[in-house]
Design an enzyme around this catalytic site. Structure first.
Site, PDB file in Angstrom:
ATOM      1  N   LYS A   1       0.863  -1.191   0.000  1.00  0.00           N
ATOM      2  CA  LYS A   1       0.000   0.000   0.000  1.00  0.00           C
ATOM      3  C   LYS A   1       0.895   1.235   0.000  1.00  0.00           C
ATOM      4  O   LYS A   1       1.714   1.414   0.896  1.00  0.00           O
ATOM      5  CB  LYS A   1      -0.898   0.001   1.244  1.00  0.00           C
ATOM      6  CG  LYS A   1      -1.669   1.317   1.437  1.00  0.00           C
ATOM      7  CD  LYS A   1      -2.604   1.270   2.646  1.00  0.00           C
ATOM      8  CE  LYS A   1      -3.236   2.646   2.916  1.00  0.00           C
ATOM      9  NZ  LYS A   1      -4.116   2.662   4.110  1.00  0.00           N
TER      10      LYS A   1
ATOM     11  N   LYS B   1     -10.206  13.099   7.338  1.00  0.00           N
ATOM     12  CA  LYS B   1      -9.809  12.790   8.712  1.00  0.00           C
ATOM     13  C   LYS B   1      -9.814  14.085   9.525  1.00  0.00           C
ATOM     14  O   LYS B   1      -9.403  15.125   9.013  1.00  0.00           O
ATOM     15  CB  LYS B   1      -8.381  12.225   8.731  1.00  0.00           C
ATOM     16  CG  LYS B   1      -8.246  10.793   8.275  1.00  0.00           C
ATOM     17  CD  LYS B   1      -6.800  10.345   8.384  1.00  0.00           C
ATOM     18  CE  LYS B   1      -6.557   8.999   7.723  1.00  0.00           C
ATOM     19  NZ  LYS B   1      -7.235   7.879   8.392  1.00  0.00           N
TER      20      LYS B   1
ATOM     21  N   ASP C   1     -12.058   7.161   3.214  1.00  0.00           N
ATOM     22  CA  ASP C   1     -10.882   6.941   4.058  1.00  0.00           C
ATOM     23  C   ASP C   1     -10.502   5.460   4.121  1.00  0.00           C
ATOM     24  O   ASP C   1      -9.449   5.113   4.626  1.00  0.00           O
ATOM     25  CB  ASP C   1     -11.148   7.506   5.461  1.00  0.00           C
ATOM     26  CG  ASP C   1      -9.876   7.717   6.254  1.00  0.00           C
ATOM     27  OD1 ASP C   1      -8.782   7.667   5.651  1.00  0.00           O
ATOM     28  OD2 ASP C   1      -9.975   7.939   7.475  1.00  0.00           O
TER      29      ASP C   1
ATOM     30  N   ARG D   1      -7.537  -0.459   0.861  1.00  0.00           N
ATOM     31  CA  ARG D   1      -8.058  -1.713   0.292  1.00  0.00           C
ATOM     32  C   ARG D   1      -8.407  -1.550  -1.185  1.00  0.00           C
ATOM     33  O   ARG D   1      -8.373  -2.518  -1.943  1.00  0.00           O
ATOM     34  CB  ARG D   1      -9.261  -2.196   1.120  1.00  0.00           C
ATOM     35  CG  ARG D   1     -10.447  -1.268   1.116  1.00  0.00           C
ATOM     36  CD  ARG D   1     -11.416  -1.550   2.274  1.00  0.00           C
ATOM     37  NE  ARG D   1     -10.878  -1.067   3.551  1.00  0.00           N
ATOM     38  CZ  ARG D   1     -11.486  -1.236   4.731  1.00  0.00           C
ATOM     39  NH1 ARG D   1     -12.636  -1.884   4.818  1.00  0.00           N
ATOM     40  NH2 ARG D   1     -10.925  -0.770   5.830  1.00  0.00           N
TER      41      ARG D   1
HETATM   42  N1  BES Z   1      -4.253   4.736   6.692  1.00  0.00           N
HETATM   43  C1  BES Z   1      -5.390   4.456   7.499  1.00  0.00           C
HETATM   44  C2  BES Z   1      -5.111   3.472   8.623  1.00  0.00           C
HETATM   45  C3  BES Z   1      -4.117   3.905   9.665  1.00  0.00           C
HETATM   46  C4  BES Z   1      -4.545   4.360  10.888  1.00  0.00           C
HETATM   47  C5  BES Z   1      -2.768   3.781   9.449  1.00  0.00           C
HETATM   48  C6  BES Z   1      -3.632   4.723  11.858  1.00  0.00           C
HETATM   49  C7  BES Z   1      -1.833   4.142  10.424  1.00  0.00           C
HETATM   50  C8  BES Z   1      -2.272   4.609  11.629  1.00  0.00           C
HETATM   51  C9  BES Z   1      -6.503   3.874   6.639  1.00  0.00           C
HETATM   52  O1  BES Z   1      -6.525   4.281   5.318  1.00  0.00           O
HETATM   53  C10 BES Z   1      -7.789   4.278   7.230  1.00  0.00           C
HETATM   54  O2  BES Z   1      -8.073   5.452   7.243  1.00  0.00           O
HETATM   55  N2  BES Z   1      -8.568   3.302   7.686  1.00  0.00           N
HETATM   56  C11 BES Z   1      -9.842   3.542   8.276  1.00  0.00           C
HETATM   57  C12 BES Z   1     -10.813   2.570   7.684  1.00  0.00           C
HETATM   58  C13 BES Z   1     -12.245   2.848   8.039  1.00  0.00           C
HETATM   59  C14 BES Z   1     -12.717   4.134   7.402  1.00  0.00           C
HETATM   60  C15 BES Z   1     -13.099   1.691   7.570  1.00  0.00           C
HETATM   61  C16 BES Z   1      -9.707   3.348   9.777  1.00  0.00           C
HETATM   62  O3  BES Z   1      -8.984   2.458  10.181  1.00  0.00           O
HETATM   63  O4  BES Z   1     -10.290   4.118  10.513  1.00  0.00           O
HETATM   64 ZN    ZN Z   2      -4.745   4.865   4.547  1.00  0.00          ZN
HETATM   65 MN    MN Z   3      -7.565   6.113   5.038  1.00  0.00          MN
END
Ligand code: BES
Ligand code: ZN
Ligand code: MN
Length: 518
Positions: free
Chosen positions: A280, A292, A362, A366
């Site tokens: 990724k 965010k 966000d 995936r």
């Molecule tokens: N890049 C983030 C995940 C992340 C969180 C990486 C903290 C490193 C530290 C990912 O793209 C994300 O935002 N995931 C969301 C998914 C949700 C919207 C289903 C999450 O984990 O909140």
């Molecule tokens: Zn991310």
């Molecule tokens: Mn994200």
């Protein structure tokens, strides 16, 4: 980077700024114990080194550093005693990870020094390799943006000139090793290749997102791949559109810097197996239209850590000449909100042909991975391993030093876990419970990019699984926790980008080359 040498020199006569020795915890109420390898140093103190260390407050605990004046007659002025933690059980040596961490702690404590001699307890060449790795990884610092002269990082100036903070330890001699022994030399060579590439991955993670966009990352990959005889192909927006990579395009659509899919192919004429690594590579994750909030985006330059790890592992495999074919896929995009960004509610047609309703922009990792996993699958590799800072849920589950391993094959998941533990990367197996799939059912498309909140890391894993080609063994490493260290440095791990995943991938390539996997 720190220059390493194997040495048979006697500690007393060695010209260096410091001699590093190991100190372990005593048993019961007894004081610290001087580790093997430091006998000559102890002799210099008339055998009283353990007592001196105890007087100075040393306990031998992991991470502890005690500096003391070297004994009379020693050319080096300082002895640095580094904690190794508990002593090993009778009959066995210190484990590699204890040595690696102690070496890292010492190397960091010696920043600003020219040369240090390491007199740690080395039982064999593998131990020397561990110490070498620890030194190279622990000495790492990222100072490219600390130069205040106004000339910027591009002309090669950084804190190595000592202007801003101390330069990394310049040279390390590993005492008690065999400079002409094949096994020792190979161990040093391996440690150097792995650590140099891992440190390059850290540099990429630490580089701010205004300087490392998908195009810039792809350019670095292209240049480095060329240097090492790795074939490289870069798909830009146009090529991605032509190929139908709807996931990568959908995520990258909101950014002024277009997405890229980079394919790195390392091939060995002696290969019997083919591994694919997928990373990724979100060079910045703002969340997109599902933006965010402040407090959640300051470190999101780290969201390309998976791609950096894959890149490093492929180059390391090439440098080591491993007898296995390794293809690396870097799914690069910047996730930004704008008038051209994907909206929550949009449906993307993915490279596999499946449609995805984007309910939350966000959950972008995936989407880019789905296209890259499907692309990797088209070559029918023996196994695919993807690496991603995928979910906050995995950080909640495992904390910030352990990555989660999911897979479509229990034996493969166990093998990946074993490889991770072997190289000193804390990891833990996680399940992919089928019942969580229905949470991603979409009224409009084949699947939605979000499901139940509970078990979010596993939901993401289940999503990815649908984009792995039929019959291909696959594992997914969610490194969201360990990829970026927001706390202080520890062991050989610096603040910031850590290089999480690199050593596990390299080990998997080695095991596959040796016919011990798959
Ligand atoms: N890049 C983030 C995940 C992340 C969180 C990486 C903290 C490193 C530290 C990912 O793209 C994300 O935002 N995931 C969301 C998914 C949700 C919207 C289903 C999450 O984990 O909140
Ligand atoms: Zn991310
Ligand atoms: Mn994200």
């Amino acid at each position: 980077m720190t220059a390493l040498t194997l040495s048979t020199a006697a500690a007393a006569g060695l010209r260096a700024d410091a001699i590093v020795i190991g100190v372990a915890k005593g048993t019961g109420s007894s004081g610290p114990v001087v580790a093997p390898g430091a006998e000559a140093v102890d002799k210099g103190y008339d055998g009283r080194l353990a007592g001196v260390l105890e007087t100075l407050g040393a306990s031998g605990a992991e991470g502890e550093v005690t500096k003391l004046p070297a004994p009379a007659g020693f050319k080096a002025p300082v002895v640095v005693a580094v904690g190794l933690g508990s002593q090993p059980e009778k009959g066995s040596g210190y484990d590699a990870e204890a040595l690696r961490r102690a070496a890292g702690v010492a190397a960091r404590a010696l920043a600003g020094s020219k040369k240090a001699a390491f007199a740690l307890p080395l039982a064999d060449a593998a131990d020397a390799g561990a110490v070498a790795e620890g030194v190279l990884l622990g000495a790492y610092s990222f100072d490219a943006y600390k130069d205040t002269s106004g000339t910027g990082p591009k002309n090669g100036k950084n804190a190595a000139n000592g202007k801003n903070g101390k330069a990394p330890l310049a040279e390390a001699a590993l005492l008690g090793t065999k400079p002409r022994d094949k096994a020792y030399r190979a161990a040093l060579e391996r440690a150097t290749a792995v650590a140099e590439e891992l440190n390059r991955a850290r540099d990429l993670v630490n580089t701010p997102p205004n300087d490392l966009n998908p195009e810039a990352f792809a350019a670095v990959a292209q240049a480095v791949a060329k240097e090492h005889g790795i074939k490289v192909q870069v798909l830009d927006e146009k090529a991605l559109a032509k190929g139908g990579y709807g996931g990568i395009l959908g995520v990258g659509g909101g950014s002024a810097s277009g997405p890229r899919l980079v394919k790195l192919s390392y091939t060995s004429s002696k290969a019997k197996k083919h591994l694919a690594f997928v990373g990724k590579g979100i060079t910045y994750d703002s969340g997109g239209i599902s933006l965010k909030p402040a407090g959640h985006n300051e470190t999101m330059k780290c969201d390309m850590s998976g791609a950096a790890a894959v890149f490093a592992a492929v180059v390391a495999a090439a440098r080591l000449g491993l007898e296995v074919n390794v293809t690396g896929w870097l799914a690069l995009a910047e996730n930004m909100p704008s008038g051209s960004a994907t909206r929550p509610g949009d449906v993307l047609r993915m490279y596999s042909g499946k449609t995805v309703e984007v309910l939350n922009t966000d959950a972008e990792g995936r989407l880019v991975l789905a296209d890259a996993l499907w692309a990797a699958s088209q070559e029918k590799p023996d196994a695919i391993v993807d690496v991603a800072t995928l979910t906050g849920a995995m950080v909640l589950a495992l904390g910030n030093r352990t990555f989660g391993i999911m897979a479509n094959d229990d034996a493969f998941r166990a093998a990946v876990h074993e490889a991770a533990e072997e190289v000193g990367e804390p990891a833990w197996p996680m399940p992919l419970p089928e019942h969580l799939r229905k949470g991603m059912d979409s009224a409009t498309a084949d699947i939605a990019n979000m499901g139940e909140r509970m078990g979010g890391g596993l939901v993401a894993g289940l999503f990815l699984k649908e984009f792995v080609g039929e019959g291909i063994t696959w594992a997914h490493l969610d490194i969201a926790g360990p990829a970026f260290n927001e706390g202080g440095p520890f062991g050989y791990t610096p603040k910031g980008g850590t290089g999480s995943g690199v050593r596990t991938l390299v080990r998997l390539a080695e095991l596959t080359a040796a016919g011990e996997l798959g």
